[in-house]
Design a protein around this motif. Sequence first.
Motif, PDB file in Angstrom:
ATOM      1  N   ILE A 160      35.881 -21.796 -10.769  1.00  0.00           N
ATOM      2  CA  ILE A 160      35.243 -20.469 -10.714  1.00  0.00           C
ATOM      3  C   ILE A 160      34.613 -20.261  -9.333  1.00  0.00           C
ATOM      4  O   ILE A 160      34.690 -19.178  -8.744  1.00  0.00           O
ATOM      5  N   GLU A 161      34.007 -21.337  -8.793  1.00  0.00           N
ATOM      6  CA  GLU A 161      33.389 -21.255  -7.464  1.00  0.00           C
ATOM      7  C   GLU A 161      34.433 -20.935  -6.394  1.00  0.00           C
ATOM      8  O   GLU A 161      34.151 -20.205  -5.444  1.00  0.00           O
ATOM      9  N   PHE A 162      35.645 -21.480  -6.541  1.00  0.00           N
ATOM     10  CA  PHE A 162      36.713 -21.187  -5.570  1.00  0.00           C
ATOM     11  C   PHE A 162      36.999 -19.694  -5.503  1.00  0.00           C
ATOM     12  O   PHE A 162      37.474 -19.190  -4.496  1.00  0.00           O
ATOM     13  N   LEU A 163      36.689 -18.967  -6.598  1.00  0.00           N
ATOM     14  CA  LEU A 163      36.897 -17.506  -6.604  1.00  0.00           C
ATOM     15  C   LEU A 163      35.723 -16.775  -5.954  1.00  0.00           C
ATOM     16  O   LEU A 163      35.706 -15.554  -5.891  1.00  0.00           O
ATOM     17  N   GLY A 164      34.709 -17.529  -5.513  1.00  0.00           N
ATOM     18  CA  GLY A 164      33.550 -16.915  -4.867  1.00  0.00           C
ATOM     19  C   GLY A 164      32.461 -16.517  -5.844  1.00  0.00           C
ATOM     20  O   GLY A 164      31.538 -15.792  -5.485  1.00  0.00           O
ATOM     21  N   LEU A 165      32.542 -16.985  -7.086  1.00  0.00           N
ATOM     22  CA  LEU A 165      31.537 -16.641  -8.103  1.00  0.00           C
ATOM     23  C   LEU A 165      30.563 -17.806  -8.306  1.00  0.00           C
ATOM     24  O   LEU A 165      30.895 -18.952  -7.995  1.00  0.00           O
ATOM     25  N   SER A 166      29.375 -17.500  -8.842  1.00  0.00           N
ATOM     26  CA  SER A 166      28.335 -18.525  -9.026  1.00  0.00           C
ATOM     27  C   SER A 166      28.009 -18.733 -10.495  1.00  0.00           C
ATOM     28  O   SER A 166      27.246 -17.959 -11.081  1.00  0.00           O
ATOM     29  N   PRO A 167      28.549 -19.786 -11.096  1.00  0.00           N
ATOM     30  CA  PRO A 167      28.222 -20.087 -12.494  1.00  0.00           C
ATOM     31  C   PRO A 167      26.738 -20.371 -12.664  1.00  0.00           C
ATOM     32  O   PRO A 167      26.087 -20.900 -11.755  1.00  0.00           O
ATOM     33  N   LYS A 168      26.207 -20.032 -13.833  1.00  0.00           N
ATOM     34  CA  LYS A 168      24.788 -20.266 -14.114  1.00  0.00           C
ATOM     35  C   LYS A 168      24.582 -21.710 -14.557  1.00  0.00           C
ATOM     36  O   LYS A 168      25.414 -22.280 -15.268  1.00  0.00           O
ATOM     37  N   LEU A 169      23.448 -22.287 -14.129  1.00  0.00           N
ATOM     38  CA  LEU A 169      23.093 -23.646 -14.562  1.00  0.00           C
ATOM     39  C   LEU A 169      22.090 -23.534 -15.694  1.00  0.00           C
ATOM     40  O   LEU A 169      20.989 -23.013 -15.519  1.00  0.00           O
ATOM     41  N   VAL A 170      22.474 -24.004 -16.863  1.00  0.00           N
ATOM     42  CA  VAL A 170      21.594 -23.980 -18.040  1.00  0.00           C
ATOM     43  C   VAL A 170      21.108 -25.410 -18.255  1.00  0.00           C
ATOM     44  O   VAL A 170      21.937 -26.337 -18.337  1.00  0.00           O
ATOM     45  N   THR A 171      19.783 -25.595 -18.320  1.00  0.00           N
ATOM     46  CA  THR A 171      19.248 -26.960 -18.341  1.00  0.00           C
ATOM     47  C   THR A 171      19.686 -27.734 -19.587  1.00  0.00           C
ATOM     48  O   THR A 171      19.396 -27.326 -20.721  1.00  0.00           O
ATOM     49  N   GLY A 172      20.389 -28.832 -19.355  1.00  0.00           N
ATOM     50  CA  GLY A 172      20.866 -29.690 -20.437  1.00  0.00           C
ATOM     51  C   GLY A 172      19.893 -30.832 -20.679  1.00  0.00           C
ATOM     52  O   GLY A 172      18.709 -30.736 -20.361  1.00  0.00           O
ATOM     53  N   GLU A 173      20.409 -31.918 -21.239  1.00  0.00           N
ATOM     54  CA  GLU A 173      19.578 -33.095 -21.500  1.00  0.00           C
ATOM     55  C   GLU A 173      20.375 -34.344 -21.171  1.00  0.00           C
ATOM     56  O   GLU A 173      21.592 -34.363 -21.317  1.00  0.00           O
ATOM     57  N   LEU A 174      19.628 -35.389 -20.803  1.00  0.00           N
ATOM     58  CA  LEU A 174      20.245 -36.670 -20.465  1.00  0.00           C
ATOM     59  C   LEU A 174      21.094 -37.203 -21.619  1.00  0.00           C
ATOM     60  O   LEU A 174      22.123 -37.850 -21.416  1.00  0.00           O
ATOM     61  N   ARG A 175      20.690 -36.913 -22.850  1.00  0.00           N
ATOM     62  CA  ARG A 175      21.407 -37.450 -24.012  1.00  0.00           C
ATOM     63  C   ARG A 175      22.867 -36.975 -24.083  1.00  0.00           C
ATOM     64  O   ARG A 175      23.675 -37.579 -24.757  1.00  0.00           O
ATOM     65  N   ASN A 176      23.163 -35.910 -23.359  1.00  0.00           N
ATOM     66  CA  ASN A 176      24.530 -35.381 -23.344  1.00  0.00           C
ATOM     67  C   ASN A 176      25.354 -36.083 -22.252  1.00  0.00           C
ATOM     68  O   ASN A 176      26.115 -35.470 -21.528  1.00  0.00           O
ATOM     69  N   LEU A 177      25.133 -37.387 -22.119  1.00  0.00           N
ATOM     70  CA  LEU A 177      25.799 -38.166 -21.059  1.00  0.00           C
ATOM     71  C   LEU A 177      27.294 -38.305 -21.330  1.00  0.00           C
ATOM     72  O   LEU A 177      27.733 -38.218 -22.471  1.00  0.00           O
ATOM     73  N   LYS A 178      28.045 -38.540 -20.247  1.00  0.00           N
ATOM     74  CA  LYS A 178      29.477 -38.803 -20.402  1.00  0.00           C
ATOM     75  C   LYS A 178      29.693 -40.304 -20.454  1.00  0.00           C
ATOM     76  O   LYS A 178      29.198 -41.041 -19.608  1.00  0.00           O
ATOM     77  N   ILE A 179      30.441 -40.751 -21.450  1.00  0.00           N
ATOM     78  CA  ILE A 179      30.753 -42.175 -21.560  1.00  0.00           C
ATOM     79  C   ILE A 179      31.833 -42.495 -20.528  1.00  0.00           C
ATOM     80  O   ILE A 179      32.976 -42.010 -20.642  1.00  0.00           O
ATOM     81  N   THR A 180      31.453 -43.263 -19.531  1.00  0.00           N
ATOM     82  CA  THR A 180      32.392 -43.604 -18.453  1.00  0.00           C
ATOM     83  C   THR A 180      32.589 -45.115 -18.371  1.00  0.00           C
ATOM     84  O   THR A 180      33.716 -45.595 -18.279  1.00  0.00           O
TER      85      THR A 180
END
Length: 235
Positions: free
Chosen positions: A192-212
């Motif tokens: 979306i940023e490549f199109l010149g648009l600015s996505p909104k940042l909505v505050t998440g939580e650490l518990r929503n971590l990605k298992i890597t």
Amino acid sequence: MAKFHVIIPAAGSGSRMHSQIPKQYLPLLSRPLITWCLDVFYANPKIDHVHLALHPQDEVWTKQLSNNPKLNVLRTGGDTRAQTVLNTLEKIDADEHDWVLVHDAARPGLTDELLSKLLDALQDDAVGGVLAIPLADTLKRADASQRVERTESREDLWQAQTPQMFTYGLLKRALLAAHNANHQPTDEAQAIEFLGLSPKLVTGELRNLKITYPQDLLLAEAILAVDMNKHSEHQ
Ligand code: CTP
Ligand code: MG
């Protein structure tokens, strides 16, 4: 009325996890990791469809792992996450103005509270956005011998999580444009940023971590075990 679709890219191999089966199928508190986020989407009445994007040769997924009227299993996995999502967008029946929430199969810590917060924050937004958390640690840039070259400012830096929520029409246009320009966006927001648009940042939580990495599983287990204890205390 715009519908709400979820796409779960689950076609990765989990190479950093070094496990025999892809990480989304590893047991997490005795059920497959992927079923934790699926249940959150099934339970939220705003969500209409959950499209699960598997690798074409996936041999682990079976109907028994999870089934629900909202679930649509597709074998649309591509070489990159962005390609998996684009292949899936091309297969599903959705309207330009429908919302699409893309959520990593490897994030089992999503809660209904976080999902609802994202939906409430973005459903009237002109661009869409993502769950994300402001960086907490001091950031070091390393040199080639893994020594500190310098400290970077963490001001205004956020870590993107998922779900990432955009309208079907915009997301497809963005991923197609990135694909045609040979860009490799590592998340939907970047396309979306490549199109010149600015996505909104909505505050998440650490518990929503990605298992890597393997140790992430232990952390997720600890977090989900606390939830289960709280839940059983209330019954
Ligand atoms: N994913 C996908 N298609 C790909 C690559 C990744 O659908 N070609 C999915 C993964 O299954 C995961 C999510 O995108 O749910 C986030 O990716 P990541 O955490 O990087 O998972 P993997 O690519 O599987 O892991 P690794 O990078 O360690 O190999
Ligand atoms: Mg990967």
